[in-house]
Design an enzyme around this catalytic site. Structure first.
Site, PDB file in Angstrom:
ATOM      1  N   SER A  32       0.807  -1.224   0.000  1.00 62.79           N
ATOM      2  CA  SER A  32       0.000   0.000   0.000  1.00 62.79           C
ATOM      3  C   SER A  32       0.843   1.279   0.000  1.00 62.79           C
ATOM      4  CB  SER A  32      -0.883  -0.009   1.257  1.00 62.79           C
ATOM      5  OG  SER A  32      -1.565   1.214   1.400  1.00 62.79           O
ATOM      6  N   LYS A  86      -7.295  -0.774  -9.752  1.00 71.66           N
ATOM      7  CA  LYS A  86      -7.961  -1.582  -8.725  1.00 71.66           C
ATOM      8  C   LYS A  86      -9.296  -0.948  -8.320  1.00 71.66           C
ATOM      9  CE  LYS A  86      -7.089  -3.627  -4.134  1.00 71.66           C
ATOM     10  NZ  LYS A  86      -7.802  -2.910  -3.093  1.00 71.66           N
ATOM     11  N   THR A  89      -5.413   2.429  -7.089  1.00 67.16           N
ATOM     12  CA  THR A  89      -6.728   2.131  -6.484  1.00 67.16           C
ATOM     13  C   THR A  89      -7.683   3.290  -6.739  1.00 67.16           C
ATOM     14  OG1 THR A  89      -5.747   0.723  -4.825  1.00 67.16           O
ATOM     15  CG2 THR A  89      -7.918   1.623  -4.301  1.00 67.16           C
ATOM     16  N   TYR A 109      -2.322   5.234  -4.115  1.00 70.59           N
ATOM     17  CA  TYR A 109      -3.485   6.101  -3.945  1.00 70.59           C
ATOM     18  C   TYR A 109      -3.058   7.419  -4.564  1.00 70.59           C
ATOM     19  CZ  TYR A 109      -6.074   3.230  -0.531  1.00 70.59           C
ATOM     20  OH  TYR A 109      -6.808   2.262   0.096  1.00 70.59           O
ATOM     21  N   HIS A 140     -12.975  -3.590  -2.520  1.00 73.67           N
ATOM     22  CA  HIS A 140     -12.239  -3.159  -1.332  1.00 73.67           C
ATOM     23  C   HIS A 140     -12.704  -3.956  -0.101  1.00 73.67           C
ATOM     24  CE1 HIS A 140      -9.507   0.406  -0.554  1.00 73.67           C
ATOM     25  NE2 HIS A 140      -9.646  -0.033   0.676  1.00 73.67           N
TER      26      HIS A 140
HETATM   27  C1  FNR Z   1      -7.596  -2.604   2.749  1.00 74.25           C
HETATM   28  N1  FNR Z   1      -7.620  -2.464   1.359  1.00 74.25           N
HETATM   29  C2  FNR Z   1      -6.782  -1.564   0.747  1.00 74.25           C
HETATM   30  N2  FNR Z   1      -6.755  -1.461  -0.601  1.00 74.25           N
HETATM   31  C3  FNR Z   1      -5.899  -0.617  -1.210  1.00 74.25           C
HETATM   32  O1  FNR Z   1      -5.898  -0.556  -2.442  1.00 74.25           O
HETATM   33  N3  FNR Z   1      -5.040   0.144  -0.465  1.00 74.25           N
HETATM   34  C4  FNR Z   1      -5.023   0.114   0.890  1.00 74.25           C
HETATM   35  O2  FNR Z   1      -4.239   0.799   1.525  1.00 74.25           O
HETATM   36  C5  FNR Z   1      -5.955  -0.734   1.531  1.00 74.25           C
HETATM   37  N4  FNR Z   1      -6.033  -0.762   2.886  1.00 74.25           N
HETATM   38  C6  FNR Z   1      -6.822  -1.708   3.517  1.00 74.25           C
HETATM   39  C7  FNR Z   1      -6.830  -1.789   4.905  1.00 74.25           C
HETATM   40  C8  FNR Z   1      -7.557  -2.792   5.536  1.00 74.25           C
HETATM   41  C9  FNR Z   1      -7.556  -2.889   7.004  1.00 74.25           C
HETATM   42  C10 FNR Z   1      -8.282  -3.731   4.761  1.00 74.25           C
HETATM   43  C11 FNR Z   1      -9.011  -4.887   5.413  1.00 74.25           C
HETATM   44  C12 FNR Z   1      -8.311  -3.631   3.386  1.00 74.25           C
HETATM   45  C13 FNR Z   1      -8.459  -3.363   0.543  1.00 74.25           C
HETATM   46  C14 FNR Z   1      -7.700  -4.643   0.204  1.00 74.25           C
HETATM   47  O3  FNR Z   1      -6.659  -4.391  -0.694  1.00 74.25           O
HETATM   48  C15 FNR Z   1      -8.611  -5.693  -0.432  1.00 74.25           C
HETATM   49  O4  FNR Z   1      -9.288  -5.124  -1.521  1.00 74.25           O
HETATM   50  C16 FNR Z   1      -9.627  -6.276   0.555  1.00 74.25           C
HETATM   51  O5  FNR Z   1      -9.076  -6.429   1.843  1.00 74.25           O
HETATM   52  C17 FNR Z   1     -10.102  -7.634   0.043  1.00 74.25           C
HETATM   53  O6  FNR Z   1     -11.101  -8.126   0.829  1.00 74.25           O
HETATM   54  P1  FNR Z   1     -10.896  -9.179   2.018  1.00 74.25           P
HETATM   55  O7  FNR Z   1      -9.904 -10.234   1.554  1.00 74.25           O
HETATM   56  O8  FNR Z   1     -10.403  -8.410   3.190  1.00 74.25           O
HETATM   57  O9  FNR Z   1     -12.281  -9.700   2.187  1.00 74.25           O
END
Ligand code: FNR
Length: 380
Positions: free
Chosen positions: A121, A253, A171, A145, A277
């Site tokens: 990230s 994404k 993203t 981001y 997400h």
């Molecule tokens: C995320 N996700 C996420 N996505 C992204 O593009 N940049 C980020 O910084 C974050 N940060 C983030 C923090 C936390 C705590 C979570 C749980 C998720 C989304 C992540 O990449 C992904 O899309 C989801 O977590 C997928 O779903 P599941 O496996 O958690 O159900």
């Protein structure tokens, strides 16, 4: 087999094996705020639950005597041969899920140990250069981001290129933050405490916009971050500019709509990342798995990474059968980090891989290419 043999001699696995046990274990060790932030989602979390439930609608057809004694789990992603089709999705607060506070480095070490690629990230505790070094030979992708500052965006991309990442994942579903009641009631937005901002605080462009260095005045630096992080004005008109920033593979994404896939492909992206997400951004939406076939069809030859709701190896197999090139997990490895640091993440990944591999072995699918939509039936 090793786990069963250990069991015969009375040795039990030290870390939880099922997702449910893992989740319980993580809740026990995490602070209430961090737990809510990681486990929670948007609104009343219906979309988050639907993501997981949608896997139950598909069943894999077992094929006997199909010659699957040896499985080949490699996957090709944009010219990079991935040792497994499993990936770690970017988790912004993964740094804080580690008891030592270095979860980004621990993620990279788990990736290096297992060969499971990591998408890392923008929001990190340790700078992207250090994390890239810890990945070793395992491919890493930098998740961007795009801030509301083109010069800073470009600086992040240059740094990711110089650090050796295999691609840039932009993203798009977090140009503004979602409505997350759990966070609102506990005031648990960890980034606002100046954490997870190492990539900003070490960036020469970001620093040049500050009156005092982040070391001298972290609050002012955090406020500056807060005003540039969101970028709700970004539109498809900006894609040509994003594309022009790098020769590295570019992936978008958060894509769920086939029309958006076509725009992305027409705009020259190399890959599409189908995800909602994990249900953290908008509630009331479709489960990500339900849109995956449409996304894959619209993408044509362009590879599709998928995440949102994957909890087991069987889920990984189903997403591959629906056309994903690679499949990501978010919360499962965040919980692994909470219960055991890098070793906990490694454990979670090895369990997921073992279940993926055994499912393919028993059901007669020797490699990823042998998994097709014809391998699935709808559960009635
Ligand atoms: C995320 N996700 C996420 N996505 C992204 O593009 N940049 C980020 O910084 C974050 N940060 C983030 C923090 C936390 C705590 C979570 C749980 C998720 C989304 C992540 O990449 C992904 O899309 C989801 O977590 C997928 O779903 P599941 O496996 O958690 O159900």
């Amino acid at each position: 087999l090793r786990i069963y043999l250990d069991g015969l001699s009375g040795k039990l696995p030290e870390l939880p094996v099922s997702f449910e046990d893992l989740e319980r274990g993580a809740e026990e060790v995490m602070s209430a705020q961090l737990w809510s932030y990681v486990a929670g989602g948007a609104g009343d979390e219906r979309t988050q639950r639907a993501n997981v439930a949608s896997f139950d609608r598909w069943g894999l057809m077992p094929r006997m005597l199909a010659g699957a004694a040896q499985r080949d789990l490699t996957a090709d992603l944009l010219g990079t041969s991935l040792p497994t089709p499993l990936m770690m999705a970017p988790v912004g607060v993964i740094g804080l899920c580690d008891a030592e506070g270095h979860g980004d480095l621990a993620t990279a070490r788990a990736a290096a140990a297992t060969g499971v690629p990591a998408v890392v990230s923008t929001l990190m505790q340790d700078p992207l250069e250090d994390v890239a070094a810890a990945l070793g030979d395992t491919p890493g992708y930098f998740q961007l981001y795009p801030p509301d500052d083109r010069e800073l965006t470009e600086s992040f991309v240059r740094r990711a290129e110089a650090a050796g990442y295999a691609g840039i994942v932009v993203t798009l579903d977090t140009l503004t933050l979602g409505w997350r009641p759990r966070d609102l009631s506990l005031a648990s937005f960890p980034q606002l405490k100046g954490l997870c901002l190492a990539n900003y605080f070490t960036d020469p462009v970001f620093r040049s916009h500050l009156d005092a260095s982040p070391e001298r005045d972290p609050e002012a630096a955090t406020m500056r971050w807060a005003t540039t992080f969101g970028n709700p004005k970004l539109t498809w008109d900006d894609l040509a500019w994003l594309r022009s920033l790098t020769d590295l593979p570019l992936l978008l994404k958060g894509i769920c709509d086939p029309e958006d896939v076509r725009r992305a492909v027409d705009g020259g992206v190399d890959g599409v990342y189908c995800s909602n997400h994990g249900g953290r951004q908008a509630n009331g939406g479709l489960p990500a798995l339900d849109v995956l076939p449409e996304v894959v069809d619209a993408a044509g030859d362009v590879p599709v990474i998928f995440d949102s709701g994957v909890r087991t190896g069987a889920d990984v197999v189903k997403a591959l059968a629906l056309g994903a090139t690679a499949v990501g997990v978010g919360r499962p490895y965040a919980y692994g980090m909470a219960v055991g640091g890098a070793a906990g993440v490694e454990h979670v990944l090895r369990c997921l891989l073992a279940e993926t591999d055994l499912t393919m072995a028993i059901d007669g699918y020797p490699d990823v290419a042998s998994l097709t939509r014809g391998s699935l039936r709808e559960v009635r």
